[in-house]
Design an enzyme around this catalytic site. Sequence first.
Site, PDB file in Angstrom:
ATOM      1  N   HIS A 268      41.880  36.148  31.139  1.00  0.00           N
ATOM      2  CA  HIS A 268      40.434  36.364  31.189  1.00  0.00           C
ATOM      3  C   HIS A 268      39.731  35.562  30.088  1.00  0.00           C
ATOM      4  CE1 HIS A 268      41.873  40.436  32.751  1.00  0.00           C
ATOM      5  NE2 HIS A 268      41.136  39.988  33.746  1.00  0.00           N
TER       6      HIS A 268
ATOM      7  N   GLN B 206      37.503  47.096  46.690  1.00  0.00           N
ATOM      8  CA  GLN B 206      38.617  46.178  46.940  1.00  0.00           C
ATOM      9  C   GLN B 206      39.987  46.843  46.830  1.00  0.00           C
ATOM     10  OE1 GLN B 206      37.242  43.632  43.614  1.00  0.00           O
ATOM     11  NE2 GLN B 206      39.406  43.339  43.129  1.00  0.00           N
TER      12      GLN B 206
HETATM   13  P1  AMP Z   1      40.773  40.616  37.268  1.00  0.00           P
HETATM   14  O1  AMP Z   1      40.256  41.333  36.064  1.00  0.00           O
HETATM   15  O2  AMP Z   1      42.238  40.772  37.477  1.00  0.00           O
HETATM   16  O3  AMP Z   1      39.944  40.889  38.506  1.00  0.00           O
HETATM   17  O4  AMP Z   1      40.574  39.066  36.978  1.00  0.00           O
HETATM   18  C1  AMP Z   1      39.324  38.522  36.652  1.00  0.00           C
HETATM   19  C2  AMP Z   1      39.402  37.025  36.706  1.00  0.00           C
HETATM   20  O5  AMP Z   1      40.397  36.567  35.777  1.00  0.00           O
HETATM   21  C3  AMP Z   1      39.841  36.494  38.074  1.00  0.00           C
HETATM   22  O6  AMP Z   1      39.110  35.322  38.394  1.00  0.00           O
HETATM   23  C4  AMP Z   1      41.299  36.194  37.878  1.00  0.00           C
HETATM   24  O7  AMP Z   1      41.779  35.191  38.752  1.00  0.00           O
HETATM   25  C5  AMP Z   1      41.310  35.716  36.439  1.00  0.00           C
HETATM   26  N1  AMP Z   1      42.657  35.868  35.879  1.00  0.00           N
HETATM   27  C6  AMP Z   1      43.445  36.967  35.897  1.00  0.00           C
HETATM   28  N2  AMP Z   1      44.650  36.708  35.342  1.00  0.00           N
HETATM   29  C7  AMP Z   1      44.619  35.397  34.974  1.00  0.00           C
HETATM   30  C8  AMP Z   1      45.577  34.528  34.359  1.00  0.00           C
HETATM   31  N3  AMP Z   1      46.797  34.940  34.006  1.00  0.00           N
HETATM   32  N4  AMP Z   1      45.197  33.257  34.139  1.00  0.00           N
HETATM   33  C9  AMP Z   1      43.975  32.805  34.493  1.00  0.00           C
HETATM   34  N5  AMP Z   1      43.033  33.586  35.074  1.00  0.00           N
HETATM   35  C10 AMP Z   1      43.355  34.855  35.317  1.00  0.00           C
END
Ligand code: AMP
Length: 280
Positions: free
Chosen positions: A37, A61
């Site tokens: 993030h 979701q």
């Molecule tokens: P989430 O909180 O899991 O919904 O993720 C929020 C954003 O962070 C989304 O666009 C994810 O694709 C991105 N994200 C989550 N994990 C990673 C990671 N390991 N590397 C890069 N981006 C990430």
Amino acid sequence: MKIISSPQLLQEEIIKLKRKGNTIGFVPTMGYLHDGHLSLIRRARKDCDVVVVSIFVNPLQFGPREDLKKYPRNFKKDSALCKKYTDILFYPNVREMYPDDFLTEIEVNKLSNVLCGASRPGHFKGVATVVNKLFNIIFPDMAYFGQKDAQQAVIIKKMVKDLNIPADIKVMPTVREKDGLAMSSRNSYLSRQERGDAAVLYRSLILAKNMVKKGATDSNKIISKMRNLILNKKSAKIDYISIVNPETLDPLKKMNKQALVLLAVFVGKTRLIDNILIRR
Ligand code: AMP
């Protein structure tokens, strides 16, 4: 850093900032922030005048038998982590986002029904709906997503194109732990043993990459080798492994110039996803 929970107040604040000529960079998240993030937030800081981060565990979701209730949350830690790079932290509650009379859904057909969409019916409808809503509150010039959720990024790009949403979608590389495991809030569910086993996901993606480097072209053969490697781990159960066109998500029988290898694997009870883009 301002913390705002009301969608209406945030929208008013953004309109003021935009009138003054500021560009808005936006990073939507579900919180429990990690370096993945933060890589998006830092990039937004570099690119834009104002950085908005949202933390919202979006109930739309999650399927009825999924982990909505136990999804990890730690707002105090999250706000401390993003403070350095963030101007506005949007932290709405479910009622503010979805009042009782909420009726609208956004669906990006076809792309939402394959891969993770096949295993998680309705998931991407929930994602597209919340991202659309967030975009209408925040009017981002640029919005940042992670390649870790490759299918999500493809779907959001398509939604933005189809609906003429004036936001530039930036997809940033997957940030990994030392052993290659893609960072994820859900990694916190893993036991010690499972955490060790989970590194096999990335190893299987690297195996695919190396096979292609050595001339392999048959997707089924590559998938079969990956499957064998993953199933060496007792805690692993494969949901899917797929090799697809990176834009259309259509399956590829033979490796193309560009192919996206994606997988979803249960490690114990935790469903993990990862992917790698392979160029020949
Ligand atoms: P989430 O909180 O899991 O919904 O993720 C929020 C954003 O962070 C989304 O666009 C994810 O694709 C991105 N994200 C989550 N994990 C990673 C990671 N390991 N590397 C890069 N981006 C990430």
